[in-house]
Structure formats: C-alpha cells, structure tokens
Design a protein around this motif. Structure first.
Motif, PDB file in Angstrom:
ATOM      1  N   SER A   2       0.579  -1.147  -0.036  1.00  0.00           N
ATOM      2  CA  SER A   2       0.135   0.076   0.021  1.00  0.00           C
ATOM      3  C   SER A   2       0.904   1.182  -0.171  1.00  0.00           C
ATOM      4  N   ASP A   3       0.239   2.265  -0.545  1.00  0.00           N
ATOM      5  CA  ASP A   3       0.866   3.740  -0.762  1.00  0.00           C
ATOM      6  C   ASP A   3       1.346   4.133   0.823  1.00  0.00           C
ATOM      7  N   PRO A   4       2.279   4.529   1.262  1.00  0.00           N
ATOM      8  CA  PRO A   4       2.562   5.044   2.417  1.00  0.00           C
ATOM      9  C   PRO A   4       1.792   6.081   3.162  1.00  0.00           C
ATOM     10  N   LYS A   5       1.667   7.123   1.876  1.00  0.00           N
ATOM     11  CA  LYS A   5       0.684   8.230   2.399  1.00  0.00           C
ATOM     12  C   LYS A   5      -0.690   7.654   2.742  1.00  0.00           C
ATOM     13  N   ASN A   6      -1.226   6.805   1.788  1.00  0.00           N
ATOM     14  CA  ASN A   6      -2.515   6.265   2.222  1.00  0.00           C
ATOM     15  C   ASN A   6      -2.657   5.667   3.555  1.00  0.00           C
ATOM     16  N   ARG A   7      -1.429   4.892   3.809  1.00  0.00           N
ATOM     17  CA  ARG A   7      -1.446   4.229   5.097  1.00  0.00           C
ATOM     18  C   ARG A   7      -1.366   4.954   6.335  1.00  0.00           C
ATOM     19  N   SER A   8      -0.775   6.108   6.023  1.00  0.00           N
ATOM     20  CA  SER A   8      -0.587   7.030   7.335  1.00  0.00           C
ATOM     21  C   SER A   8      -1.679   7.930   7.439  1.00  0.00           C
ATOM     22  N   VAL A   9      -2.618   8.104   6.362  1.00  0.00           N
ATOM     23  CA  VAL A   9      -3.992   8.765   6.499  1.00  0.00           C
ATOM     24  C   VAL A   9      -4.907   7.753   7.391  1.00  0.00           C
ATOM     25  N   THR A  10      -4.814   6.553   6.815  1.00  0.00           N
ATOM     26  CA  THR A  10      -5.548   5.443   7.503  1.00  0.00           C
ATOM     27  C   THR A  10      -5.395   5.428   8.881  1.00  0.00           C
ATOM     28  N   ARG A  11      -4.216   5.425   9.204  1.00  0.00           N
ATOM     29  CA  ARG A  11      -3.690   5.371  10.862  1.00  0.00           C
ATOM     30  C   ARG A  11      -4.174   6.242  11.370  1.00  0.00           C
TER      31      ARG A  11
END
Length: 250
Positions: A2-11
């Motif tokens: 997964s895209d790190p930026k997407n993962r960060s937002v999800t977290r």
C-alpha cells in the motif's frame, strides 16, 4: 504494497475514531486499541494536536471541538438539511415525539438532524449518528425509492445483524417489505432497531423523483397505535413535501 501516504492517513483516522469513542485516554491504552506501537501513536497525536484536532488534558488525549465545526459546516452544505431546517422542529412539536432527518451515505443511514418534542423519550440519536438502513423506518423509506441497481448494491453492503428480536435479517424479506413501502408511500419500524419503539417515515423526493432522504418520527410502542401513526404520517408527509418544495424552488 500500500501507498505509505494512504497508510498514514488511514492510521490517523483510526486513531481519531478510537479517540471519539473514549472520554479521554492515555497513549498506551490508545495504542492497544488501534494495534499500533506506542511511539507511532504518540507521533500521530502530536501531529493532530498541532492542527488543533486533538487536545491533551493531563496525560489523556481527546478529540477537539474542531470536528464539531467541520461536521456543522458539512451539514449546512447539504441542501436537504437547509430545506428541512425549520420544518423538522415543527414536526417534533406537533407530534410530541422525536423527529429525525436521515440520509444515506456510504451504505449507512446518517441522522442529519434531530428534533425533540415535548413528550419525546431520550433515545440514542444525535446529528451524525450512523444507523443500519435495513433496521429502521427512515432507512427503509430510502431503500424503497432508490433504483434497482443501487438497491442491490446497498443490500450487498448491509450486515443484516439481528439488533433486536424483530430485526429483519433476510434480504428477500426486506425486498418484499420495500415493495410494500413503495406502494404505501411510508415505512414502519416496529422495534427493529430499538425494542419497544415504533417509528414511521416518509421519503423526501426531489422533482426528478430521486430520493434525497427521509423524515422519521419515533415514539414508545404504547402510544404509537394505528390512529396516532396516521396522524403522525399526515404531519411528516407535509414536512417532506415542504422540504421538497424548498429544495426544488427556493
């Protein structure tokens, strides 16, 4: 991967969601709740504090009223909300019960506005609350008036969990009920989401007959007999009609 930026937002959103369900919580407890390392959660909390979305009181963190501001701005941009703003309190006052404006969003029913009549029982309802479409009158009024393709998509998204003994958990039974709702022009929920309560609802359609939401009134089963339900339906039909006119012509 997964895209790190997407993962960060999800977290970040997981942390915000967990905070919203707690009346102040420490970093360790929050980290356990979201299954992330304490150091990671701490970093996210500091970032959220810097934007004003989280506040710290002692050693505990909680979401700030910034989310209230965001939600209020978003709600006021919903055409149906402004169209029904004056009429929903009138429905609550006239019926003496709790009146709600419900819309569909992301496969859920969302209470966009809540008004309390003089005799209303304090129910777990507040603006922004999400409810299952299949288990309440407002949701059924909406489901009965979406096009067939959208209906099947929405039914596929429903959990169909038994919230009370009367909850309909069979999609085929629900489809039959929705046919009756379309024919009658209103929906009834007899204790399917809240035991002991009866709710009635009518859809709000625009001039293109697209369903935009529903007006719903709920009260204790003991005072929601057939005659009183008909009187309430007369009230909320008027409210739905005025709401439609406000959306289409004002």
């Amino acid at each position: 991967m997964s895209d790190p930026k997407n993962r960060s937002v999800t977290r970040a959103l997981r942390i915000v969601d967990a905070l919203s369900k707690r009346d102040g919580v420490g970093v360790s407890e929050l980290a356990e709740a979201v299954a992330l390392p304490v150091s990671t959660v701490h970093d996210y909390l500091q970032a959220l504090r810097s934007t004003g979305h989280v506040v710290k009181e002692g050693s505990d963190y909680r979401i700030s009223t910034r989310f209230l501001e965001i939600g209020h701005r978003g709600r006021r941009r919903r055409e149906i909300y402004t169209a029904a703003a004056e009429e929903l309190p009138a429905a609550a006052e006239e019926t003496g019960e709790q009146a709600t404006l419900i819309v569909e969003e992301g496969g859920d029913g969302v209470l966009l506005a809540v008004a309390e009549g003089e005799g209303a029982v304090d129910l777990p309802a507040y603006p922004g609350a999400r409810v299952p479409l299949y288990a309440n009158a407002g949701g059924k009024a909406i489901l009965a008036h979406v096009d067939s393709e959208r209906l099947e998509t929405l039914l596929d998204e429903q959990a169909f969990e038994p919230i009370t003994k009367r909850t309909v958990t069979d999609p085929d039974v629900l489809r039959e009920q929705l046919g009756d709702v379309r024919e009658r022009g209103h929906a009834v929920d007899r204790g399917e989401r809240i035991a002991g309560f009866v709710c009635v609802a009518v859809p709000v359609l625009d001039r293109g007959d697209t369903v935009r939401g529903a007006i719903c009134v709920c009260g204790p089963e003991s005072r929601m007999g057939e005659e009183r339900r008909e009187a309430i339906l007369s009230t909320i039909r008027r409210v739905a009609n005025i709401t439609q006119v406000n959306m289409d012509y004002v």
